[in-house]
Write a protein that holds these residues in place. Structure first.
Motif, short mmCIF file in Angstrom:
data_model
loop_
_atom_site.label_atom_id
_atom_site.label_comp_id
_atom_site.label_asym_id
_atom_site.label_seq_id
_atom_site.Cartn_x
_atom_site.Cartn_y
_atom_site.Cartn_z
N UNK A 5 -3.70 56.54 38.49
CA UNK A 5 -3.14 55.18 38.52
C UNK A 5 -4.08 54.12 37.97
N UNK A 6 -5.36 54.46 37.79
CA UNK A 6 -6.32 53.49 37.26
C UNK A 6 -6.46 53.58 35.74
N UNK A 7 -5.78 54.53 35.15
CA UNK A 7 -5.89 54.73 33.70
C UNK A 7 -5.01 53.72 32.97
N UNK A 8 -5.65 52.79 32.27
CA UNK A 8 -4.93 51.77 31.53
C UNK A 8 -5.04 52.00 30.02
N UNK A 43 -7.00 47.27 24.96
CA UNK A 43 -6.68 48.46 25.74
C UNK A 43 -7.92 49.35 25.85
N UNK A 44 -8.25 49.84 27.05
CA UNK A 44 -9.38 50.76 27.19
C UNK A 44 -9.11 52.04 26.41
N UNK A 45 -10.18 52.75 26.08
CA UNK A 45 -10.04 54.00 25.33
C UNK A 45 -9.95 55.22 26.24
N UNK A 46 -10.21 55.03 27.54
CA UNK A 46 -10.16 56.15 28.49
C UNK A 46 -10.00 55.59 29.89
N UNK A 47 -9.70 56.49 30.81
CA UNK A 47 -9.60 56.10 32.21
C UNK A 47 -10.98 55.77 32.75
N UNK A 48 -11.07 54.95 33.81
CA UNK A 48 -12.38 54.68 34.42
C UNK A 48 -13.02 55.98 34.89
N UNK A 49 -14.34 56.03 34.82
CA UNK A 49 -15.05 57.23 35.25
C UNK A 49 -14.86 57.45 36.74
N UNK A 50 -15.05 58.69 37.17
CA UNK A 50 -14.88 59.04 38.58
C UNK A 50 -15.92 58.34 39.42
#
Length: 381
Positions: A360-363, A129-136
C-alpha cells in the motif's frame, strides 16, 4: 596488571558481542607481559651495589655536590612512561573492540549516518512519481505513543502539510490567478474529504460537498445517496475517509500524507488538476484495547474549472472529471459507508481477501482503471 585491568573494564563486551580472535588475545598477553617485564625494577648487579655503597659513604662525608640525586628523579619519570606504555596497549585493545563493534560507543562518533534521527528525518516533498516502493522498515509494532512505528509513512508529512500546491501560471486561456484558485480548491477538497476530524468521525462532510459544483448533478446525487443510504453502488468511501466512531478512533491527531498535484490546460476552456495522494490513518478500537493498526488509502482525483462564459458551470466550484481509490486494511465487501480496519487480535471484519497482494506504500505505479476487482491482501501496514 591492576592498571591494565582497570583500563579494560572501561569497555565491556557481552557474550552476544563479536569475540576478539584467540590468537589476537594470545599475542596481546605475550606483548603485555614483555612490556611489564621491561618496565619492572631489576635486581642490581654486584658492581652496581658496590658503586651505590661508595656513593652513600661519600654523601655521608659531604663529598658529593648538591643535586646529585636528579638521576633517580629522571628514573621516576621513566617509570611513568612505562605505565603509560602499558595503558597504551590497553587502549589499543579497546580501539580494536570498537572497530569490531562500533555500537559499543554511545552516539555516532564516526558520522555513519545510522542514527535514529537521520532515519526518521522528514522526506522532501514528492515532485514526481517514485521509481520504486519505499524500502522495508525495521519490524516494529505500532503503539499509542508511536503509531507510525515500522511504517515508511513515519517520514511523511503530517496532514495538510503534505498537500502542497504547485506554483500557478496561466494555462488553457485562464490566468495565473484562476489557476491558483483551482489548485487551492482542490487542496481544500482533499483536506475536507480525508483529514477533517468531523469527516473522519463519520459526520457529514459539508465543507467538502460545498467545493463541488452543484450543477454537476450526477456526482452530487451519487454522493448524497451514498451518505444517506450507502450500498455497493453508492459508497461514500469513494470520495471520503470515514470511520465508525462506535468502533474505532484515530490515535492522536496526525494523519500521514504524501503525494503531488499537477495542472495543465483542460479540454473545456479549463484548468485541469490531477491529484495523487496517499493517506495513512493509525487507529485503535474503542473497546479499551491498545492494539494499533493502520488503514492506508491512495486517492487519485481529476477536477477542473471551466470558463462559465462558454460552459454551464458554477463559478468558483470544482467539476469532478474522475476519481479512483485504493483502500487497504479495511473490511472486504462491507458497504455501510465506513472503513473497518482489521486488527490482529480480532481477525478480519468482512469477507476474506480475494485480490492480489500489494504494497500500500508503493506509489511508483499508477492506479490501473482496469485492474482486477476485489479486496486484496497487503504486504505491510
Amino acid at each position: 596488571m591492576d592498571s591494565l585491568s582497570k583500563a579494560l573494564e572501561l569497555t565491556h563486551v557481552s557474550e552476544e558481542d563479536p569475540k576478539i580472535p584467540d590468537d589476537v588475545w594470545e599475542q596481546f598477553a605475550r606483548d603485555t607481559e614483555r612490556d611489564i617485564r621491561g618496565s619492572a625494577p631489576k635486581e642490581p648487579s654486584a658492581r652496581a651495589r658496590e658503586v651505590t655503597e661508595r656513593l652513600r659513604r661519600q654523601e655521608a662525608r659531604g663529598e658529593l655536590p648538591e643535586g646529585w640525586r636528579t638521576g633517580p628523579a629522571r628514573q621516576q619519570k621513566k617509570s611513568r612512561r612505562g605505565l603509560w606504555g602499558v595503558l597504551g596497549v590497553a587502549v589499543a585493545v579497546v580501539v580494536a573492540v570498537v572497530a569490531v563493534k562500533p555500537s559499543l560507543v554511545p552516539g555516532d562518533p564516526f558520522g555513519g549516518g545510522g542514527s535514529e534521527d537521520a532515519v526518521s528525518s522528514p522526506l522532501p516533498a514528492e515532485t514526481a512519481a517514485p521509481t520504486a516502493a519505499p524500502s522495508a522498515e525495521a519490524s516494529q509494532i505500532p503503539t499509542l505513543d508511536d503509531p507510525f512505528a515500522g511504517s515508511p509513512a513515519k517520514r511523511w508529512a503530517d496532514g495538510a502539510a503534505g498537500i502542497a500546491v504547485p506554483k500557478a501560471k496561466a494555462v488553457g486561456g485562464r490566468s495565473a490567478a484562476e489557476t491558483e484558485q483551482v489548485l487551492e480548491l482542490t487542496r481544500k477538497l482533499l483536506i475536507e474529504s480525508n483529514l477533517d476530524p468531523g469527516t473522519l468521525r463519520g459526520e457529514r462532510p459539508e465543507a467538502a460537498l460545498d467545493v463541488l459544483d452543484p450543477l454537476q448533478k450526477d456526482v452530487h446525487g451519487l454522493l448524497e445517496t451514498a451518505l444517506s443510504k450507502p450500498d455497493k453502488t453508492h459508497d461514500p468511501l469513494w470520495m471520503f475517509s470515514r470511520f465508525d466512531p462506535d468502533e474505532v478512533r484515530l490515535v492522536g491527531d496526525v494523519v500521514k500524507t504524501r503525494g503531488r498535484m499537477t495542472f495543465k490546460a483542460g479540454d473545456h476552456a479549463s484548468v485541469a488538476v490531477h491529484a495523487d495522494y496517499t493517506f495513512v490513518y493509525p487507529v485503535v478500537q474503542t473497546n479499551g484495547s491498545t492494539e494499533v493498526t493502520r488503514t492506508i488509502i491512495r486517492r487519485v482525483l481529476d477536477v477542473e474549472i471551466s470558463d462559465p462564459a462558454k460552459y454551464q458551470v458554477t463559478p468558483g466550484k470544482l467539476t469532478v472529471v474522475n476519481w479512483d481509490q485504493d483502500i487497504n486494511n479495511s473490511a472486504c465487501d462491507v458497504y455501510d459507508g465506513y472503513l473497518h480496519p482489521d486488527f490482529r487480535s480480532s481477525g478480519p471484519t468482512g469477507a476474506a481477501p480475494t485480490g492480489p497482494t500489494t504494497d500500500p506504500y508503493d506509489r511508483s505505479e499508477t492506479l490501473d482503471p482496469n485492474r482486477e476487482e476485489g479486496c486484496g491482501t497487503v504486504s505491510r501496514v
